[in-house]
Scaffold this active site. Structure first.
Site, PDB file in Angstrom:
ATOM      1  CD  GLU A   1     -30.266  15.065  61.524  1.00  0.00           C
ATOM      2  OE1 GLU A   1     -30.499  14.919  62.748  1.00  0.00           O
ATOM      3  OE2 GLU A   1     -30.289  14.124  60.706  1.00  0.00           O
TER       4      GLU A   1
ATOM      5  CD  GLU B   1     -34.861  12.000  60.681  1.00  0.00           C
ATOM      6  OE1 GLU B   1     -34.742  10.755  60.585  1.00  0.00           O
ATOM      7  OE2 GLU B   1     -34.075  12.801  60.159  1.00  0.00           O
TER       8      GLU B   1
END
Length: 519
Positions: free
Chosen positions: A316, A197
């Site tokens: 994810e 991220e």
């Protein structure tokens, strides 16, 4: 040679006010002659996260379940992973880019776990993965046959210049020592994912796409060097493992160039915050679930236009972020979101889909009903069904996930169940115990899916139904159908497909004499 088979997954979530006794008839048309997409053989995946037990918001969901404290010898965990035969496991998460590997000159001493810190990313200090712990994890992977994707620290060596912006080239020295150790111990890694991220606007930290592209080139070159004499399948590079930003992802692929990034990975949390009680409304709202299709489509187009050598992964996804929802994420109702995601991901050519998390958090790892081929499916309501009926919502909740599997590849148990009959279909009726959407016990064909007394995974046996029998699906239930498929369409299905294209008298005659045409 036997007939090919496929799996059909129907995902239903009727409006809350709909009475379960109301019956709506419809025709399901499967366009099985040509696949629209194909997933990886090991499509279903689960993550083991780095979140520390003290990670709390509205709950403290991780407990003894993160990378550094998970009981790798727990028999239930071992049997659960083995049952997938094999399961892809991705090790990664928010604290991934603060992990130091306890090996080599660039390590730290002593090798300590994460500690709460006001100045650290996400409120935690750096944490250290000792090589003893790494060996323990790989012992679990080896005895369960797990396929491993490991997320590397992609912030190492960079500096923060303000806000979430981090600059400078990645320092690969600690990762190199770690991978060298991994190879020397014979630990098999299928793929190395770079960062978590850090793309787009970033979550906690951000790195520019140009710099990231240069860094994955360096990572690929390092892997090529370290694995030069490796006799098994060489690991691929997966990146960037974050929330999709079309411009950023496109630049990453253009900068890194052909055959560097093997898979473009992104994350999905489209149900909102876990603390929000309205999560269940979003799970049961097909229009809300369908909005994320735009992201899947954009990822697919970005790969096609900028890096056709790469595949698309969801590395994810947990639905509700910040540990999931304690009210809904670990219950039956969440399977509507999860199954819809698996189907939607497959038709947009997503190769791997990793659920957050395998253990810990408030999540539900659903049984693997997916395989490798995606087909187009349409729902055609009968003329008596009005546009505003539940069938309108049902249209949005039908996805296809399947695999062409021949009879001669069946197990002896499958052959015993079906015998020589190929005119039967397998049905899997998934319903909540006592009709409670928030139950943590799911029924398969009326039998609870619970561990046996020996801690084994229960048998997932289907119900065998005549091929021409109608599909009967109760409201608020999930259902999968495995039925024969061949170039010769069954007569009832054929007549349904051409019903609007032939004269009524002709159709009546065909209906009356269809037995003469059966194969």
């Amino acid at each position: 040679m036997g007939r090919p088979w496929f799996f059909l997954i129907l995902f239903l979530s009727f409006p809350i006010g709909l009475l379960s006794k109301e019956t709506v008839k419809a025709t399901v048309v499967v366009y099985g002659a040509e696949a629209v997409a194909e997933t990886d053989e090991n499509f279903v995946c689960a993550t083991i996260d780095w979140w520390h037990p003290s990670k709390c918001g509205n709950q403290c969901p991780f407990g003894l379940s993160y990378v550094l404290n998970l009981d790798t010898n727990h028999p239930h965990l071992v049997k659960a992973i083995r049952a997938f035969d094999p399961l892809r496991i991705r090790i990664g998460g928010s604290l991934q880019d603060q992990v130091i590997y306890g090996v080599g000159n660039s390590s730290v001493s002593p090798c300590l776990e994460f500690q709460e810190s006001e100045t650290g990313l996400f409120g935690f200090s750096q944490g250290c993965l000792s090589m003893n712990r790494w060996d323990e994890l790989n012992s679990l992977f080896n005895k369960t046959g797990a396929i491993v994707t490991f997320g590397l620290n992609a912030l190492h060596g960079r500096r923060q210049i303000g806000g979430q912006e981090w600059v400078g080239a990645w320092n690969s020295s600690n990762a190199r020592s770690f991978i060298e150790y991994t190879i020397s111990r014979g630990h098999r890694i299928d793929s190395w994912e770079f960062g978590n991220e850090l793309c787009g606007t970033g979550i906690g930290a951000r790195v520019g796409a140009k710099q990231y592209g240069e860094d994955v080139i360096a990572l690929k070159a390092m892997l090529d060097d370290l694995y030069v004499n490796y006799t098994n399948k060489k690991p691929s590079v997966v990146a960037p493992g974050g929330f999709f930003d079309q411009q950023w992802y496109g630049e990453l692929l253009r900068v890194s160039g052909p055959s560097v990034v093997g898979a473009i990975s992104h994350h999905i949390y489209n149900l909102g915050a876990g603390v929000d009680p309205s999560v269940i409304d979003r799970i049961l709202d097909p229009s809300h679930l369908g909005r994320i299709a735009e992201t899947f489509r954009d990822v697919q187009l970005t790969v096609q236009r900028n890096g056709p050598w790469a595949s698309a992964w969801v590395s994810e996804a947990g639905g509700a972020y910040n540990g999931g929802s304690r009210l809904f994420s670990g219950t039956f109702v969440d399977s509507f979101w999860y199954l819809d995601q698996l189907g939607m991901a497959s038709i947009f050519n997503t190769k791997v889909y990793c659920r957050q998390t395998l253990v810990g958090g408030v999540t539900l790892l659903f049984i693997n009903l997916s395989n490798t081929t995606a087909f187009d499916i349409k729902i055609q309501p009968n003329s008596t069904v009005q546009t505003k009926s539940p069938m309108y919502e049902l249209k949005r909740m039908v996805k296809w996930v399947g695999k062409r599997a021949l009879n001669n590849g069946w197990t002896s148990k499958q052959k015993k169940l079906v015998g020589e009959e190929t005119s039967k279909r397998e049905e899997y009726h998934l319903t909540p115990k006592d009709g409670q959407l928030r139950t943590q016990t799911m029924l398969l064909n009326g039998s609870p899916l619970e561990l046996t007394l020996d801690g084994d995974i229960p048998a997932l046996d289907p119900v065998l139904v005549s091929e021409g029998a109608p599909l009967v699906i109760p409201g608020r239930a999930s259902r999968t159908v495995n039925r024969p498929r061949s170039p010769w369409m069954s007569i009832p299905l054929l007549l349904s497909a051409i019903a609007n294209q032939i004269a009524p008298a002709t159709k009546a005659a065909l209906d009356q004499h269809q037995d003469a045409y059966k194969d």
